[in-house]
Motif scaffolding. Structure first.
Motif, PDB file in Angstrom:
ATOM      1  N   ALA A 121      36.294 -15.210 -15.892  1.00  0.00           N
ATOM      2  CA  ALA A 121      36.354 -16.660 -16.029  1.00  0.00           C
ATOM      3  C   ALA A 121      34.946 -17.074 -15.676  1.00  0.00           C
ATOM      4  CB  ALA A 121      37.401 -17.399 -15.355  1.00  0.00           C
ATOM      5  N   LEU A 122      34.573 -16.711 -14.411  1.00  0.00           N
ATOM      6  CA  LEU A 122      33.133 -16.890 -13.712  1.00  0.00           C
ATOM      7  C   LEU A 122      32.018 -16.511 -14.579  1.00  0.00           C
ATOM      8  CD1 LEU A 122      33.463 -16.688  -9.924  1.00  0.00           C
ATOM      9  CD2 LEU A 122      32.921 -18.717 -11.209  1.00  0.00           C
ATOM     10  N   GLU A 123      32.062 -15.084 -14.938  1.00  0.00           N
ATOM     11  CA  GLU A 123      31.105 -14.637 -15.843  1.00  0.00           C
ATOM     12  C   GLU A 123      30.865 -15.054 -17.159  1.00  0.00           C
ATOM     13  OE1 GLU A 123      28.436 -11.151 -16.827  1.00  0.00           O
ATOM     14  OE2 GLU A 123      29.540 -12.167 -14.810  1.00  0.00           O
ATOM     15  N   ALA A 124      32.125 -15.820 -17.754  1.00  0.00           N
ATOM     16  CA  ALA A 124      32.062 -16.571 -19.113  1.00  0.00           C
ATOM     17  C   ALA A 124      31.109 -18.049 -18.868  1.00  0.00           C
ATOM     18  CB  ALA A 124      33.569 -16.936 -19.497  1.00  0.00           C
ATOM     19  N   VAL A 125      31.562 -18.359 -17.688  1.00  0.00           N
ATOM     20  CA  VAL A 125      30.671 -19.681 -17.178  1.00  0.00           C
ATOM     21  C   VAL A 125      29.285 -19.283 -17.037  1.00  0.00           C
ATOM     22  CG1 VAL A 125      30.487 -21.171 -15.286  1.00  0.00           C
ATOM     23  CG2 VAL A 125      32.650 -20.776 -15.988  1.00  0.00           C
ATOM     24  N   ALA A 126      28.712 -18.255 -16.479  1.00  0.00           N
ATOM     25  CA  ALA A 126      27.404 -17.902 -16.554  1.00  0.00           C
ATOM     26  C   ALA A 126      26.835 -17.747 -17.784  1.00  0.00           C
ATOM     27  CB  ALA A 126      27.472 -16.539 -15.481  1.00  0.00           C
ATOM     28  N   MET A 127      27.525 -17.077 -18.580  1.00  0.00           N
ATOM     29  CA  MET A 127      27.022 -16.832 -19.919  1.00  0.00           C
ATOM     30  C   MET A 127      26.686 -18.060 -20.860  1.00  0.00           C
ATOM     31  SD  MET A 127      26.593 -13.879 -20.310  1.00  0.00           S
ATOM     32  CE  MET A 127      26.535 -13.611 -18.622  1.00  0.00           C
ATOM     33  N   VAL A 128      27.566 -19.074 -20.620  1.00  0.00           N
ATOM     34  CA  VAL A 128      27.144 -20.396 -21.165  1.00  0.00           C
ATOM     35  C   VAL A 128      26.215 -21.068 -20.491  1.00  0.00           C
ATOM     36  CG1 VAL A 128      28.191 -22.783 -21.368  1.00  0.00           C
ATOM     37  CG2 VAL A 128      29.673 -20.992 -21.761  1.00  0.00           C
ATOM     38  N   LEU A 129      26.022 -21.050 -19.100  1.00  0.00           N
ATOM     39  CA  LEU A 129      24.950 -21.788 -18.581  1.00  0.00           C
ATOM     40  C   LEU A 129      23.572 -20.835 -19.093  1.00  0.00           C
ATOM     41  CD1 LEU A 129      26.025 -21.822 -14.836  1.00  0.00           C
ATOM     42  CD2 LEU A 129      25.628 -23.692 -16.515  1.00  0.00           C
ATOM     43  N   PHE A 130      23.652 -19.549 -19.383  1.00  0.00           N
ATOM     44  CA  PHE A 130      22.373 -18.893 -19.747  1.00  0.00           C
ATOM     45  C   PHE A 130      22.197 -19.565 -21.175  1.00  0.00           C
ATOM     46  CE2 PHE A 130      23.236 -15.258 -16.965  1.00  0.00           C
ATOM     47  CZ  PHE A 130      21.828 -15.125 -16.189  1.00  0.00           C
ATOM     48  N   ILE A 131      23.072 -19.514 -22.035  1.00  0.00           N
ATOM     49  CA  ILE A 131      22.739 -20.097 -23.492  1.00  0.00           C
ATOM     50  C   ILE A 131      22.100 -21.502 -23.395  1.00  0.00           C
ATOM     51  CG2 ILE A 131      23.987 -20.861 -25.419  1.00  0.00           C
ATOM     52  CD1 ILE A 131      26.047 -18.751 -24.762  1.00  0.00           C
ATOM     53  N   VAL A 132      22.548 -22.408 -22.435  1.00  0.00           N
ATOM     54  CA  VAL A 132      21.919 -23.987 -22.647  1.00  0.00           C
ATOM     55  C   VAL A 132      20.706 -23.982 -21.461  1.00  0.00           C
ATOM     56  CG1 VAL A 132      24.488 -24.826 -22.919  1.00  0.00           C
ATOM     57  CG2 VAL A 132      23.470 -24.367 -20.713  1.00  0.00           C
ATOM     58  N   ALA A 133      20.494 -23.000 -20.972  1.00  0.00           N
ATOM     59  CA  ALA A 133      19.082 -22.876 -19.876  1.00  0.00           C
ATOM     60  C   ALA A 133      17.882 -23.399 -20.542  1.00  0.00           C
ATOM     61  CB  ALA A 133      19.073 -21.520 -19.112  1.00  0.00           C
ATOM     62  N   GLY A 134      17.421 -24.485 -19.928  1.00  0.00           N
ATOM     63  CA  GLY A 134      16.252 -24.824 -20.209  1.00  0.00           C
ATOM     64  C   GLY A 134      15.052 -25.095 -19.388  1.00  0.00           C
ATOM     65  N   ASP A 135      15.427 -24.710 -18.252  1.00  0.00           N
ATOM     66  CA  ASP A 135      14.308 -24.629 -16.934  1.00  0.00           C
ATOM     67  C   ASP A 135      14.830 -23.890 -16.033  1.00  0.00           C
ATOM     68  OD1 ASP A 135      16.277 -26.158 -15.301  1.00  0.00           O
ATOM     69  OD2 ASP A 135      15.832 -27.907 -16.157  1.00  0.00           O
ATOM     70  N   VAL A 136      13.993 -23.545 -15.036  1.00  0.00           N
ATOM     71  CA  VAL A 136      14.156 -22.619 -13.933  1.00  0.00           C
ATOM     72  C   VAL A 136      15.484 -22.710 -13.245  1.00  0.00           C
ATOM     73  CG1 VAL A 136      13.496 -21.568 -11.765  1.00  0.00           C
ATOM     74  CG2 VAL A 136      11.849 -21.832 -13.765  1.00  0.00           C
ATOM     75  N   SER A 137      15.867 -24.198 -12.647  1.00  0.00           N
ATOM     76  CA  SER A 137      17.144 -24.467 -12.026  1.00  0.00           C
ATOM     77  C   SER A 137      18.170 -24.110 -12.853  1.00  0.00           C
ATOM     78  CB  SER A 137      16.993 -25.977 -11.978  1.00  0.00           C
ATOM     79  OG  SER A 137      17.230 -26.724 -13.206  1.00  0.00           O
ATOM     80  N   ILE A 138      18.254 -24.260 -14.070  1.00  0.00           N
ATOM     81  CA  ILE A 138      19.662 -23.861 -14.616  1.00  0.00           C
ATOM     82  C   ILE A 138      19.793 -22.339 -14.722  1.00  0.00           C
ATOM     83  CG2 ILE A 138      20.974 -23.774 -16.852  1.00  0.00           C
ATOM     84  CD1 ILE A 138      20.827 -26.296 -15.417  1.00  0.00           C
TER      85      ILE A 138
END
Length: 433
Positions: free
Chosen positions: A106-123
Motif C-alpha cells: 500500500a505504501l509503495e502504491a502511494v509512492a508511485m502516485v507521488l512520483f507520477i504527480v511530482a513537479g519539483d524536488v520536494s515531492i
C-alpha cells in the motif's frame, strides 16, 4: 571467526510449516505458486527502487539542482528503508507475513502516485522517502517468506532467489526505465504508471497467499529500534560484513552516480545508456547467482571478493584512461563478484536462521548492506559538487578495492579457522577411540 564452511555443508532443509486446515482453499495459492509470486514481488520492489536512476539526469535538467541534491534524493530513500528495517524488521515474525507485506505494498502504491504527480524536488524527496519505508518493510518479510515457503527438495532455492532478486530487479528497473525515458512518452511518469499497475497486481497476489508465520506475542516490543542477532549467529554475520560493504557500496555508486559518470565523463547522454550502466553491473550479478548456486559457500565468497577487487580496479583504469570499453568490462567483472557475494551471503543467512530469527537476521543484514549502499554514495555526492566527478569516482573505487581485499582476508581466516576446527575434532575423536 566461525566454522561455517564445514558446519553447513550437510545442513538439512528448514522444515516447512504446514498450512492450517483449509488455508489453501481460503487463500487460493499453492505453496509453489506462492513461492514464485513472492519472488516476483521481490523483483518488483527492487525494480521500482532503481527506476528513478536513469531519470535523475532529466530531473536535474528540468529542475536545475546539484549533484549534492541528487544524492540527497537517493539518501532519503535509504534513510526511510533503514528506519523501516530497524523498526519493522522483526514484526512479521510476530503478526505474520501477509499483514506486513500488504502494508508495504500500500505504501509503495502511494509512492508511485507521488512520483507520477511530482513537479519539483520536494515531492520527489517525499516519494523517495515513502518508497524507502515501503521497501524496507517489504524486504526482510519477503526474504523470510521465501525461506518459509522453500520446497524441501530444493533447500538452497530461497537463498538463491534472495540473492538474485535484488540485483535482477535493480538491473531490470534501471534498463526498462531507460528505454521508456528515451523512446516513450512522458519519460518521468510512464514508468511509474506501469509500476503502479504492477504494485496493484502484487497486492492481489499477497491477498491470496497462505500465511506462513505463526503469530506470537511481542509485536509491540519488536517495534523498538534495535539490531539484534542471536549469539550463535554473530560470528557468521561478522565474517560477511566486509564483502557486504564492498559489494553494496559499489552498487550505491552505480545507482547514484553511474548515469552521471556515463554522461559527464564519457559523453553518453542517452537515457538507455544511463540505465545500461546499472544493468551492466546487476545483470551479470543475477546470472552469477544461478550459475554458482551449487558451489560451496567459502569458494563463492572468495571468488566474489576477488572479482569485486579486479573488476573495480579495471573499471577505475577505464575511467583514468578514458576507455569506455575497459570501464564496461570492469563493471561486468565486478557484477559477477556482486552476484557471488549476494548468493553466498544471503544463502548462508537463509540456512542458519530458525523461523523465529529470520525476519530480524535479514533486517540486520539489509541494514549493513544499505548503510554501505547509501552513506558512501551520499558522501560522493557532496564530493562531486566540491572536487569533481572524476576525482570522486577514483577515491570511491579505491575504497571498494580496499574492502574487497579485506573480504578476501576475512574469508581466508574463516576457512583456516574451519580447517583447524575439523583437525581438532578428528584428533579428539581418535583420542576418544
Amino acid at each position: 571467526m566461525s566454522d561455517a564452511p564445514t558446519r553447513y555443508k550437510n545442513t538439512p532443509a528448514t522444515p516447512v510449516m504446514p498450512e492450517p486446515p483449509g488455508s489453501r482453499a481460503r487463500r487460493g495459492l499453492s505453496r509453489p505458486v506462492a513461492f514464485a509470486s513472492i519472488a516476483a514481488v521481490f523483483i518488483l520492489f527492487m525494480a521500482a527502487s532503481s527506476a528513478p536512476s536513469p531519470l535523475y539526469v532529466i530531473y536535474q535538467h528540468e529542475w536545475s539542482f546539484s549533484a549534492t541534491t541528487l544524492t540527497g534524493v537517493f539518501a532519503v530513500y535509504v534513510a526511510g528503508m533503514i528506519a523501516a528495517l530497524l523498526v519493522l524488521g522483526a514484526l512479521s515474525d510476530h503478526i505474520g507475513r501477509r499483514p506486513v507485506l500488504a502494508a508495504a505494498i500500500a505504501l509503495e502504491a502511494v509512492a508511485m502516485v507521488l512520483f507520477i504527480v511530482a513537479g519539483d524536488v520536494s515531492i520527489l524527496l517525499t516519494a523517495r522517502l515513502v518508497q524507502g519505508i515501503a521497501t524496507g518493510a517489504a524486504m526482510t518479510t519477503l526474504g523470510a517468506t521465501l525461506v518459509d515457503l522453500n520446497p524441501p527438495h530444493a533447500p538452497h532455492r530461497a537463498g538463491v532467489i534472495t540473492g538474485a532478486a535484488p540485483t535482477f530487479g535493480l538491473g531490470l528497473g534501471a534498463l526498462g526505465c531507460g528505454f521508456l525515458a528515451e523512446y516513450g512518452p512522458h519519460p518521468t511518469r510512464l514508468v511509474y504508471a506501469l509500476l503502479l499497475a504492477g504494485v496493484v497486481l502484487a497486492g492481489l497476489l499477497v491477498a491470496l497467499l497462505p500465511e506462513t508465520a505463526q503469530r506470537r506475542p511481542g509485536a509491540a516490543r519488536s517495534l523498538r529500534p534495535r539490531l539484534g542477532v542471536a549469539p550463535r549467529l554473530r560470528s557468521d554475520l561478522i565474517a560477511l560484513v566486509p564483502i557486504l560493504v564492498a559489494s553494496w557500496a559499489l552498487g550505491g555508486l552505480y545507482l547514484a552516480l553511474g548515469p552521471s559518470v556515463a554522461a559527464n565523463l564519457f559523453g553518453l547522454s542517452s537515457h538507455v545508456i544511463g540505465g545500461l550502466v546499472v544493468t551492466l553491473l546487476c545483470g551479470p550479478a543475477s546470472v552469477t547467482v544461478f550459475l554458482l548456486r551449487g558451489w560451496p559457500t567459502e569458494r563463492t565468497l572468495a571468488l566474489a571478493a576477488g572479482l569485486l577487487l579486479v573488476g573495480t580496479a579495471v573499471g577505475l583504469t577505464g575511467v583514468q584512461e578514458h576507455s569506455l570499453t575497459m570501464a564496461a568490462v570492469g563493471t561486468a567483472i565486478a557484477g559477477v563478484g556482486f552476484g557471488g557475494s549476494a548468493l553466498a551471503s544471503f544463502g548462508t543467512l537463509a540456512r542458519i536462521a530458525e523461523p523465529a530469527e529470520r525476519g530480524e537476521l535479514f533486517a540486520v543484514a539489509f541494514v549493513i548492506s544499505y548503510l554501505a549502499f547509501s552513506i558512501p554514495a551520499v558522501v560522493a555526492g557532496f564530493a562531486t559538487t566540491n572536487v569533481g566527478l572524476h576525482e570522486t569516482s577514483v577515491v570511491y573505487s579505491a575504497a571498494v578495492i580496499a574492502f574487497s581485499a579485506l573480504a578476501l582476508v576475512a574469508q581466508w581466516l574463516r576457512t583456516a579457522r574451519a580447517r583447524n576446527t575439523d583437525r581438532r575434532d578428528r584428533i579428539a575423536g581418535v583420542e576418544d577411540w
